[in-house]
Design a protein around this motif. Structure first.
Motif, PDB file in Angstrom:
ATOM      1  N   PHE A  79      -2.192   3.399   4.156  1.00  0.00           N
ATOM      2  CA  PHE A  79      -2.674   2.046   4.438  1.00  0.00           C
ATOM      3  C   PHE A  79      -4.035   1.816   3.795  1.00  0.00           C
ATOM      4  O   PHE A  79      -4.265   0.795   3.130  1.00  0.00           O
ATOM      5  CB  PHE A  79      -2.752   1.830   5.949  1.00  0.00           C
ATOM      6  CG  PHE A  79      -3.421   0.544   6.344  1.00  0.00           C
ATOM      7  CD1 PHE A  79      -2.732  -0.663   6.278  1.00  0.00           C
ATOM      8  CD2 PHE A  79      -4.737   0.532   6.770  1.00  0.00           C
ATOM      9  CE1 PHE A  79      -3.349  -1.850   6.644  1.00  0.00           C
ATOM     10  CE2 PHE A  79      -5.360  -0.649   7.134  1.00  0.00           C
ATOM     11  CZ  PHE A  79      -4.664  -1.850   7.071  1.00  0.00           C
ATOM     12  N   TRP A  80      -4.940   2.764   3.959  1.00  0.00           N
ATOM     13  CA  TRP A  80      -6.281   2.585   3.406  1.00  0.00           C
ATOM     14  C   TRP A  80      -6.290   2.717   1.890  1.00  0.00           C
ATOM     15  O   TRP A  80      -7.131   2.116   1.214  1.00  0.00           O
ATOM     16  CB  TRP A  80      -7.239   3.589   4.045  1.00  0.00           C
ATOM     17  CG  TRP A  80      -7.400   3.333   5.506  1.00  0.00           C
ATOM     18  CD1 TRP A  80      -6.892   4.078   6.538  1.00  0.00           C
ATOM     19  CD2 TRP A  80      -8.075   2.215   6.105  1.00  0.00           C
ATOM     20  NE1 TRP A  80      -7.213   3.500   7.750  1.00  0.00           N
ATOM     21  CE2 TRP A  80      -7.946   2.364   7.516  1.00  0.00           C
ATOM     22  CE3 TRP A  80      -8.772   1.135   5.602  1.00  0.00           C
ATOM     23  CZ2 TRP A  80      -8.496   1.453   8.409  1.00  0.00           C
ATOM     24  CZ3 TRP A  80      -9.314   0.215   6.488  1.00  0.00           C
ATOM     25  CH2 TRP A  80      -9.177   0.378   7.872  1.00  0.00           C
ATOM     26  N   THR A  81      -5.352   3.481   1.370  1.00  0.00           N
ATOM     27  CA  THR A  81      -5.207   3.517  -0.091  1.00  0.00           C
ATOM     28  C   THR A  81      -4.793   2.153  -0.624  1.00  0.00           C
ATOM     29  O   THR A  81      -5.312   1.682  -1.646  1.00  0.00           O
ATOM     30  CB  THR A  81      -4.176   4.582  -0.498  1.00  0.00           C
ATOM     31  OG1 THR A  81      -4.603   5.853  -0.020  1.00  0.00           O
ATOM     32  CG2 THR A  81      -4.012   4.631  -2.007  1.00  0.00           C
ATOM     33  N   ALA A  82      -3.854   1.501   0.093  1.00  0.00           N
ATOM     34  CA  ALA A  82      -3.426   0.157  -0.310  1.00  0.00           C
ATOM     35  C   ALA A  82      -4.567  -0.840  -0.196  1.00  0.00           C
ATOM     36  O   ALA A  82      -4.748  -1.708  -1.067  1.00  0.00           O
ATOM     37  CB  ALA A  82      -2.236  -0.290   0.543  1.00  0.00           C
ATOM     38  N   VAL A  83      -5.359  -0.730   0.867  1.00  0.00           N
ATOM     39  CA  VAL A  83      -6.518  -1.617   1.016  1.00  0.00           C
ATOM     40  C   VAL A  83      -7.506  -1.396  -0.127  1.00  0.00           C
ATOM     41  O   VAL A  83      -8.052  -2.347  -0.705  1.00  0.00           O
ATOM     42  CB  VAL A  83      -7.204  -1.384   2.380  1.00  0.00           C
ATOM     43  CG1 VAL A  83      -8.526  -2.138   2.456  1.00  0.00           C
ATOM     44  CG2 VAL A  83      -6.290  -1.825   3.515  1.00  0.00           C
ATOM     45  N   GLY A  84      -7.740  -0.135  -0.473  1.00  0.00           N
ATOM     46  CA  GLY A  84      -8.646   0.154  -1.581  1.00  0.00           C
ATOM     47  C   GLY A  84      -8.139  -0.383  -2.905  1.00  0.00           C
ATOM     48  O   GLY A  84      -8.918  -0.913  -3.707  1.00  0.00           O
ATOM     49  N   GLY A 225       4.650  -5.776  -7.983  1.00  0.00           N
ATOM     50  CA  GLY A 225       4.780  -4.418  -7.480  1.00  0.00           C
ATOM     51  C   GLY A 225       3.621  -3.524  -7.843  1.00  0.00           C
ATOM     52  O   GLY A 225       3.738  -2.301  -7.742  1.00  0.00           O
ATOM     53  N   SER A 226       2.493  -4.109  -8.241  1.00  0.00           N
ATOM     54  CA  SER A 226       1.313  -3.300  -8.521  1.00  0.00           C
ATOM     55  C   SER A 226       0.742  -2.768  -7.202  1.00  0.00           C
ATOM     56  O   SER A 226       0.982  -3.341  -6.136  1.00  0.00           O
ATOM     57  CB  SER A 226       0.258  -4.129  -9.266  1.00  0.00           C
ATOM     58  OG  SER A 226      -0.027  -5.322  -8.570  1.00  0.00           O
ATOM     59  N   PRO A 227      -0.009  -1.679  -7.235  1.00  0.00           N
ATOM     60  CA  PRO A 227      -0.465  -1.028  -5.995  1.00  0.00           C
ATOM     61  C   PRO A 227      -1.341  -1.948  -5.150  1.00  0.00           C
ATOM     62  O   PRO A 227      -2.193  -2.667  -5.662  1.00  0.00           O
ATOM     63  CB  PRO A 227      -1.259   0.185  -6.501  1.00  0.00           C
ATOM     64  CG  PRO A 227      -0.783   0.412  -7.885  1.00  0.00           C
ATOM     65  CD  PRO A 227      -0.419  -0.923  -8.434  1.00  0.00           C
ATOM     66  N   GLY A 228      -1.133  -1.891  -3.814  1.00  0.00           N
ATOM     67  CA  GLY A 228      -1.936  -2.682  -2.906  1.00  0.00           C
ATOM     68  C   GLY A 228      -1.167  -3.104  -1.674  1.00  0.00           C
ATOM     69  O   GLY A 228      -0.014  -2.710  -1.453  1.00  0.00           O
ATOM     70  N   ILE A 229      -1.810  -3.934  -0.854  1.00  0.00           N
ATOM     71  CA  ILE A 229      -1.198  -4.379   0.394  1.00  0.00           C
ATOM     72  C   ILE A 229       0.047  -5.212   0.124  1.00  0.00           C
ATOM     73  O   ILE A 229       1.031  -5.151   0.872  1.00  0.00           O
ATOM     74  CB  ILE A 229      -2.225  -5.186   1.222  1.00  0.00           C
ATOM     75  CG1 ILE A 229      -3.390  -4.284   1.629  1.00  0.00           C
ATOM     76  CG2 ILE A 229      -1.580  -5.772   2.466  1.00  0.00           C
ATOM     77  CD1 ILE A 229      -4.451  -4.997   2.423  1.00  0.00           C
ATOM     78  N   GLY A 230       0.020  -6.015  -0.949  1.00  0.00           N
ATOM     79  CA  GLY A 230       1.183  -6.842  -1.266  1.00  0.00           C
ATOM     80  C   GLY A 230       2.427  -6.007  -1.483  1.00  0.00           C
ATOM     81  O   GLY A 230       3.518  -6.366  -1.013  1.00  0.00           O
TER      82      GLY A 230
END
Length: 283
Positions: A79-84, A225-230
């Protein structure tokens, strides 16, 4: 016998105590309180709607279930990786757009003839929505972070660039001529005359661009589909984890609130000398 004019021996009335210094404190305490009440009311309504059967809990889980799912998500490193990743795309894209818009805006703002030549190009490119560039971003960069940056930079650049042009155009001609008469060079005039006039416009553009940058970062991650919360939202939706979908949406909203507060604090510090900010502090 000449009468001397009588003087009033009464002492002047003491001035009434002023309560104005307390008003900003009360207003400052009242706004967060009203915001908290609004959030609690929204959560209560959200909790009641599925509980009462107005909407099926299958499609709208109760707020307590969603917050519980968010709490579970917040304990995982992913989760925090996605937020970052989301914040990285937001910050880097906003920084690139800011730098390009300021440099180009001040350059063309100081050259009216060249600006007139580029007006038609700006009017053509500015209305193109960033989401229309998604196929191009996928073709060029795939699901890489650069796809997110392409969308964020394109949208935020115009928001800041137009504000910079407005600020440069708003410079007082009398102040400009006075600076020239005192022998200030071009760089000195930009620093002491053009920059203070443009700064409020620039901060308005940054405030607008900060929100748009977050929206487009999430959109790119959700669609491309790039990295992140989306992307995490898309994965949770495809796996049928409805509570996780809503939890990640709530996390996105909280992230937007934090970003907005941070930009507002920055704006007040940068423009603490400006009448709009000083009036806000004494209102």
């Amino acid at each position: 016998m000449t009468a001397t004019p009588s003087t009033d021996s009464r002492a002047p009335d003491p001035p009434a105590p002023s309560r104005s210094p307390r008003r900003p404190a009360r207003a400052g305490l009242g706004r967060p309180l009203l915001g908290a009440v609004g959030i609690l009311a929204l959560l209560g309504l959200w909790e009641a709607v599925p509980r009462l059967g107005v909407v099926s809990a299958r499609y709208l889980p109760p707020a307590t279930d969603v917050l519980a799912a968010l709490g579970v998500r917040a304990t995982t490193p992913g989760f925090w990786t996605a937020v970052g990743d989301t914040l990285a795309g937001w910050a880097l894209g906003l920084a690139i757009a800011f730098t390009a818009a300021v440099v180009l805006g001040f350059t063309l703002g100081a050259l009216p003839r060249i600006r007139a030549y580029t007006n038609s190009t700006v009017d053509f490119l500015r209305p193109i929505p960033s989401v229309a560039l998604i196929p191009l971003a996928v073709l060029l960069y795939g699901t890489d972070l650069r796809s997110t940056l392409l969308l964020v930079v394109y949208a935020c650049f115009w928001l800041i660039y137009i504000q910079v042009l407005y600020g440069v155009a708003d410079v007082d001609p009398v102040a400009e001529q006075t600076a020239r008469s005192y022998g200030l060079g071009r760089l000195a005039r930009v620093r002491y005359v053009v920059w203070p006039t443009t700064l409020p416009y620039l901060m308005t553009g940054v405030r607008l661009a900060a929100a748009v940058a977050l929206i487009l970062s999430i959109t790119a991650q959700l669609v491309i589909g790039s990295p992140g919360i989306g992307r995490e939202i898309a994965v949770a939706q495809s796996s049928g984890a409805v509570e996780s979908v809503y939890a990640l949406i709530v996390a996105t909203g909280a992230l937007g609130v934090v970003i907005n507060i941070g930009v507002r604090v920055l704006e007040r510090r940068v423009l603490r000398w400006h009448t709009s900010v000083r009036g806000e502090a004494t209102a």
